[in-house]
Scaffold this active site. Structure first.
Site, mmCIF file in Angstrom:
data_model
loop_
_atom_site.group_PDB
_atom_site.id
_atom_site.type_symbol
_atom_site.label_atom_id
_atom_site.label_comp_id
_atom_site.label_asym_id
_atom_site.label_seq_id
_atom_site.Cartn_x
_atom_site.Cartn_y
_atom_site.Cartn_z
ATOM 1 N N HIS A 136 -2.407 -72.173 47.803
ATOM 2 C CA HIS A 136 -2.459 -73.589 47.981
ATOM 3 C C HIS A 136 -3.511 -73.675 48.836
ATOM 4 O O HIS A 136 -3.708 -74.359 48.900
ATOM 5 C CB HIS A 136 -1.643 -73.498 49.528
ATOM 6 C CG HIS A 136 -1.042 -74.586 49.761
ATOM 7 N ND1 HIS A 136 -1.195 -75.795 48.893
ATOM 8 C CD2 HIS A 136 -0.614 -74.636 50.861
ATOM 9 C CE1 HIS A 136 -0.887 -77.001 49.660
ATOM 10 N NE2 HIS A 136 -0.724 -76.424 51.232
ATOM 11 N N ASP A 177 0.404 -72.133 43.607
ATOM 12 C CA ASP A 177 0.467 -72.600 44.720
ATOM 13 C C ASP A 177 2.294 -72.816 44.766
ATOM 14 O O ASP A 177 2.829 -73.514 44.245
ATOM 15 C CB ASP A 177 -0.111 -73.948 44.325
ATOM 16 C CG ASP A 177 0.227 -74.584 45.818
ATOM 17 O OD1 ASP A 177 1.480 -74.536 46.423
ATOM 18 O OD2 ASP A 177 -0.804 -75.839 46.455
ATOM 19 N N SER A 192 -3.447 -80.648 51.010
ATOM 20 C CA SER A 192 -2.239 -80.422 52.013
ATOM 21 C C SER A 192 -2.146 -81.998 51.985
ATOM 22 O O SER A 192 -1.585 -82.750 52.196
ATOM 23 C CB SER A 192 -1.966 -79.959 52.446
ATOM 24 O OG SER A 192 -0.402 -79.010 52.193
#
Length: 295
Positions: free
Chosen positions: A272, A244, A140
């Site tokens: 995610h 996601d 991320s």
């Protein structure tokens, strides 16, 4: 009677031998599982007057450094990798960037420059710890800082693995971010450990500053690190969960077109946090990639 006892003893010995030989006994317990009966010790180091908390574990010849996601910590973001990657093959360094976890105080208010700031601090950290060369795992926000690191400091990095990362933001991304601005909209599972660590008020303040930083980036044209992608020279593995909710498929596909030596692996049902939800598969894929010889 003596003959019967003899055969009984032989049977007992045979059973005992089989028991001791079993991979599932305490005598043959996996060394890695034994190592985590006591939680590994985290350490602090001063980097440019910033207190940085980190964990280094394993004795393998292949160095890995893990970059956490937004507000992520060593154990919240990388527990399955710390415990699951082969410590005879890898030495794993997981850090908490300034304002994350125990790399505080001070609390951190984020600006549009925080990705590059984290990449620069990470570079100072690996030099202080003499942890070069290494491969970088970034999730991320950590994936974004990881791409910046790979572009700016190519001499330090062997391979790059990123997931849940993007190099730009557009209107749909901003909508997704605004939907999670208020921490009351988070699931209890996601918010509870972070509230316990940061406190609800501080957590909300930092989340607001993160969303505001994304808005500032969007106002400036939306580019986060796209201008650096062509400078990434190391072999790169992009992983993506097709479901996601924060990072759409267009982002990893865009990275594929811009990073020279990149390949993409998709998790059809992944969201995610594919490295947590599919930890064994994720670790196996990453291990194979890191140990493979790539031209």
């Amino acid at each position: 009677m003596h003959s019967i006892d003899k055969y009984k003893n032989m049977a007992i010995l045979k059973t005992l031998h089989k028991f001791l030989s079993s991979k599932n006994t305490l005598f043959h317990m996996n060394r890695q599982k034994m190592a985590f009966s006591i939680k590994p010790k985290e350490e602090f180091i001063d980097i440019n007057s910033k207190k940085i908390n980190y964990l280094k574990i394993g004795n393998g010849p292949n160095n890995i450094m893990c970059f956490p996601g937004a507000l992520g910590t060593i154990w919240s973001d990388f527990k399955p990798q710390i415990e699951g990657l082969n410590q005879d093959v890898f030495t794993v360094l997981v850090w908490e960037p300034p304002g994350h976890g125990f790399s505080r105080p001070p609390e951190r208010i984020l600006t549009s420059k925080f990705y590059e700031e984290d990449a620069d601090t990470a570079n100072d950290l690996i030099k202080a710890l003499k942890f070069e060369p290494f491969s970088l795992l970034g999730w991320s926000d950590g994936g974004i800082s990881g791409m910046i690191f790979a572009a700016k400091y190519p001499q330090s990095i062997e391979k790059l693995v990123i997931w849940g990362a993007n190099s730009y933001v557009h209107s749909k991304d901003i909508e997704n971010y605004e939907s999670i601005r208020n921490i009351k909209n988070w699931s209890e599972r996601a918010s509870a450990p972070l509230k316990k660590l940061y406190g609800a008020e501080t957590l909300q303040d930092v989340q607001n500053s993160w969303c505001d930083a994304m808005l500032e980036i969007k106002r400036k044209g939306g580019d986060i690190c796209g201008y650096l992608l062509e400078k990434i020279e190391c072999p790169t593995l992009i992983l993506h969960g097709d479901k996601d909710p924060l990072v759409g498929l267009e982002h990893p596909e865009h990275l594929m077109t811009k990073i020279k030596r990149a390949k993409l692996h998709r998790f059809p049902e992944g969201k995610h946090n594919i490295h947590l939800r599919y930890a064994k598969e994720f670790n196996d894929i990453v291990t194979e990639f890191l140990l493979s010889k790539m031209k």
